[in-house]
Design an enzyme around this catalytic site. Structure first.
Site, short mmCIF file in Angstrom:
data_model
loop_
_atom_site.label_atom_id
_atom_site.label_comp_id
_atom_site.label_asym_id
_atom_site.label_seq_id
_atom_site.Cartn_x
_atom_site.Cartn_y
_atom_site.Cartn_z
N HIS A 357 0.82 -1.20 0.00
CA HIS A 357 0.00 0.00 0.00
C HIS A 357 0.85 1.25 0.00
CE1 HIS A 357 -3.95 -2.04 1.29
NE2 HIS A 357 -3.86 -1.86 0.01
N GLU A 601 -4.41 -11.64 -25.48
CA GLU A 601 -3.20 -11.77 -24.65
C GLU A 601 -2.64 -13.19 -24.69
OE1 GLU A 601 -4.23 -10.55 -20.66
OE2 GLU A 601 -6.11 -11.65 -20.68
N ASP A 625 0.42 -9.53 -20.76
CA ASP A 625 0.43 -10.99 -20.88
C ASP A 625 0.86 -11.44 -22.27
OD1 ASP A 625 -0.19 -12.19 -18.41
OD2 ASP A 625 -2.20 -11.36 -18.53
C1 PEP Z 1 -2.47 -7.35 -19.81
O1 PEP Z 1 -2.24 -8.54 -19.67
O2 PEP Z 1 -1.83 -6.61 -20.60
C2 PEP Z 1 -3.54 -6.70 -19.03
C3 PEP Z 1 -3.90 -5.45 -19.27
O3 PEP Z 1 -4.13 -7.42 -18.04
P1 PEP Z 1 -3.47 -7.75 -16.61
O4 PEP Z 1 -2.25 -6.88 -16.49
O5 PEP Z 1 -4.51 -7.46 -15.61
O6 PEP Z 1 -3.15 -9.20 -16.75
MG MG Z 2 -3.64 -9.90 -18.71
#
Ligand code: PEP
Ligand code: MG
Length: 752
Positions: A357, A601, A625
């Site tokens: 936090h 992703e 991802d």
């Molecule tokens: C990503 O994977 O780019 C995304 C926006 O989702 P997260 O970071 O929540 O996995």
């Molecule tokens: Mg993601």
């Protein structure tokens, strides 16, 4: 040998003094390998060559004296070549250098391995024998393994040892918790009351103890209210969510009930607080999810706060006469809140990570932060520090030339912030008049985000997992309706894209643990929710109910890898919509059927875009991802952070393919990964044809500024030129220059 190896490493790790540790290591290794001599040579930043740091076999008086220049002697050669050398008779090797003070005449065979930490050679580990013989393969691998394990131990011990010396100056590396740079004096904070130092005591006046507890609960609650109010007023809205967590714990009947139970069992109010907090801390600290592990720190902070009030009845506010850099073993959100913003230049915390936090708050308040520097800071008090929140570096008493450079950066940053603020109310259009949508990635506290960023065009990604993580059970439909409605009403007239639950991977629910060998390739996102339609349907219905009369909701599916997942999800959405519409039609009006999109992703989707297009209304690229899965590089693993690159040629090709397919099949597309908020990333994406970007609120203004300074026709040409370069550095350099030519070179510090 494995047992010996483990024992050696354990003993050395346990030692509190680097020299002692080295001596122990030499002795243990000599015994374990049955050799005549073991020595360690170390390299220090401020001294040339390798210094004999410890030995069991050479003359003890040579320790700390015998030195081998770089590139000289066999030790120097190992340092230079960064590889193992195995010699049957070292004295016949052309690089052999006789060290008279070490008395090594009698030793003939020689085996040496470099000690390397984060690509830097820290030293050389050597074993020698009187007998002329080549060391065996097993001995070679033992030494290499030992050297590799010791590298980390030495790096840490060295830094720890360094900090013990009053005149040490140099650099410590941690995690980049919040961007920005600050120069100032260290103010080392220590808690007045430490949970584990308080001794549990018995009491026989039950009603008195209950009353004492009531009083401090009330006091701390008021303090937290006051802090939350200050943050609200100071516009760091996102931080409100942090205090909500504290209030939630403090009002949690289970938590308070446990404390009361302990009092009933005959403990004093303070002891009861200590006992309950310690149990809860142990539970959180063992959780796999980093976000939840961090919650142990919240309980500790609250516990210590209650105890401080119980012990020092009238504890006043912190009095500081000048701005400081807050340095502490563990920095809590409430500690930050206690220091007036004008007095707080930066924070440095030994414990904690970017999910703490403290880091979340620091980012919301625009305070540079370095987290996770695993050291004791006692002797930093009053010393001059530079906190580099971009790189995670902490510089102690840096040289004047380094200070000058950092001062220049600070001035430049302040000028840039002023500049960016000028475009807040301006349109997000390029110089050749191409409109570009800038949206928010929200999730922690979306309604506060909009207050800070009326400049945004809506929410491009609302992550729903946080409200799920903050509870001890799945939230009910009504609870979800309430939280989604708050978001949708905060953005009336602007689109809000809500993502269905994306747990699994590194995001775990405390009440629904998933234990897997390979969680990022496991039961995550849509895979999990489709296996639990009862959870998925409740979430979809809650989103739909929350959208009644607002007309701004769209829904997005995470981690989709196959078309069937979309088909099944669509069927469930149809069902949820039919049921909710039937239930609400009479009293509350019509619910518009929302657009449904997917995150791109998982790389398998790249090869199914044509078939995907008719099934969905839009897609959004999750570059975080997508990069991780395309490059097979864990996005959370610091060891491979260097090769996690969203501008890798393979990722670039994928991104181009996605926008081309989106155009061909007339599907709206956006980017919601971190690349959208990256100065070079956004230029490259605009050059490819992307026009819709979703990012954290701290990036919106500077990206808008960049957009307004760019021309898409120029960027297209630049991309052609850049793609002709095979080297990623050259590629980035071309776009970096484009920023520099517009006076935005300073932005390149931010992790590029
Ligand atoms: C990503 O994977 O780019 C995304 C926006 O989702 P997260 O970071 O929540 O996995
Ligand atoms: Mg993601």
């Amino acid at each position: 040998m494995l047992r010996e190896l483990r024992e050696i490493v354990q003993r050395v790790t346990a030692s509190s003094d680097l020299n002692e540790a080295m001596a122990e290591l030499a002795q243990q290794t000599r015994q374990a390998m049955l050799v005549d001599c073991c020595s360690i040579y170390l390299r220090r930043d401020d001294e040339p060559g390798f210094l004999l740091a410890a030995t069991d076999g050479l003359a003890p008086e040579a320790v700390g004296r015998a030195r081998i220049p770089l590139g000289e002697g066999i030790v120097g050669l190992i340092g230079e070549k960064e590889e193992l050398i195995n010699l049957a008779d070292a004295q016949h090797h052309p690089s052999f250098k006789y060290l008279p003070e070490a008395h090594e005449d009698e030793f003939r065979s020689f085996l040496g391995a470099p000690i390397i930490h984060q690509r830097k050679t820290l030293g050389v580990l050597v074993v020698q024998q009187k007998q002329v013989r080549l060391f065996e393969e097993g001995e070679e691998s033992f030494l290499v393994t030992l050297a590799a394990q010791l590298a980390t131990v030495i790096a840490h011990a060295e830094a720890r040892g360094n900090l013990k010396s009053r005149n040490w100056h140099g650099m410590l590396r941690g995690l980049a918790g919040s961007p920005g740079v600050a120069i100032g004096k260290a103010w080392v904070w220590r808690p007045k009351v430490e949970l584990d130092r308080v001794r549990a005591r018995r009491a026989d006046d039950l009603p008195v103890q209950h009353r004492r507890l009531d009083k401090v609960l009330h006091q701390v609650e008021e303090e937290l209210d006051g802090m939350a109010l200050r943050f609200k007023e100071s516009q760091a809205g996102e931080s409100m969510a942090v205090f909500e967590v504290y209030q939630y714990i403090l009002k949690d009947p289970v938590f308070i009930g446990l404390i009361r139970e302990e009092i009933e069992h005959g403990w004093t109010a303070g002891s009861a607080v200590k006992r309950v907090c310690e149990k809860q801390i142990a539970q959180f600290a063992n959780m796999a999810d980093p976000y939840l592990r961090e919650r142990a720190a919240d309980i500790r902070d609250l516990g210590q706060r209650l105890l401080t009030r119980l012990i020092h009845e009238d504890d006043g506010p912190l009095a500081l006469s000048e701005p400081i850099i807050l340095v502490a073993d563990e920095i809590s959100a409430t500690l930050i809140a206690e220091i007036p913003r004008s007095k707080l230049m930066a924070i440095v915390s030994a414990k904690g990570s970017i999910n703490s936090h403290a880091a979340i708050l620091a980012r919301a308040m625009g305070i540079p932060a370095v987290m996770g520097i695993d050291h004791s800071f006692e002797l930093l008090e009053e010393r001059q520090l530079v906190v580099d929140g971009y790189t995670g570096e902490l510089l102690v008493e840096p040289a004047p030339s380094v200070l000058k450079e950092y001062r220049r950066v600070i001035v430049e940053e302040a000028q840039m912030d002023e500049l960016f603020a000028t475009v807040r109310q301006e349109a997000s259009r390029t110089l050749d008049d191409v409109p570009v949508s800038l949206l928010l990635n929200a999730g922690l506290s979306a309604d506060a985000d909009i207050a800070m960023n009326d400049a945004a065009d809506g929410v491009g990604l609302f992550r729903t997992e946080i409200p799920f993580m903050m509870r001890d059970r799945f939230p009910s439909e009504q609870e979800q309706v309430h939280s989604y409605r708050r978001v949708l009403t905060s953005y009336v007239g602007k689109p809000v894209c809500m993502r269905t639950l994306d747990v699994g991977g590194d995001k775990q629910l405390p009440y629904f643990p998933i234990v897997e060998e390979n969680p990022f390739l496991g039961w995550r996102g849509i895979r999990l929710t489709l296996d639990h339609p009862e959870i998925f349907l409740v979430q979809l219905k809650a989103m739909l109910r929350a959208s009644i009369g607002l007309d701004n909701l769209s829904i997005m599916l995470p981690m989709v890898g196959s078309l069937d997942e979309v088909r099944v999800a669509r069927r469930l959405l149809d069902r949820a919509w039919r049921e909710v519409s039937a239930e609400t039609a009479d009293e509350q009006g019509i619910i518009r059927y929302p657009s449904l999109g997917v995150m791109i992703e998982v790389p398998s989707l790249l090869y199914q875009l044509a078939e995907l297009a008719p099934l969905v209304d839009f897609w959004s690229v999750g570059t975080n991802d997508l990069t991780q899965y395309l490059l097979a590089v864990d996005r959370n693993n610091g060891r491979v952070a260097d090769i996690y690159d969203s501008l890798h040629p393979a990722v670039l090709r994928a991104l181009q393919q996605i926008i081309d397919a989106a155009r061909q099949h007339a599907r709206p597309v956006s980017i919601c990964g971190e690349l959208a908020g990256d100065p070079i990333g956004v230029l490259v994406l605009m050059a490819m044809g992307y026009r819709r970007f979703s990012m954290n609120n701290s990036n919106i203004m500077r990206i808008k500024y960049i957009v307004r300074q760019s021309r898409t026709d120029e960027l297209k040409k630049l991309l052609q030129e850049a793609l002709s370069h095979q080297h990623v550095g050259a590629f980035k350099g071309i776009f970096g220059r484009y920023l520099e030519e517009r006076g935005l070179g300073g932005l390149l510090r931010a992790g590029l």
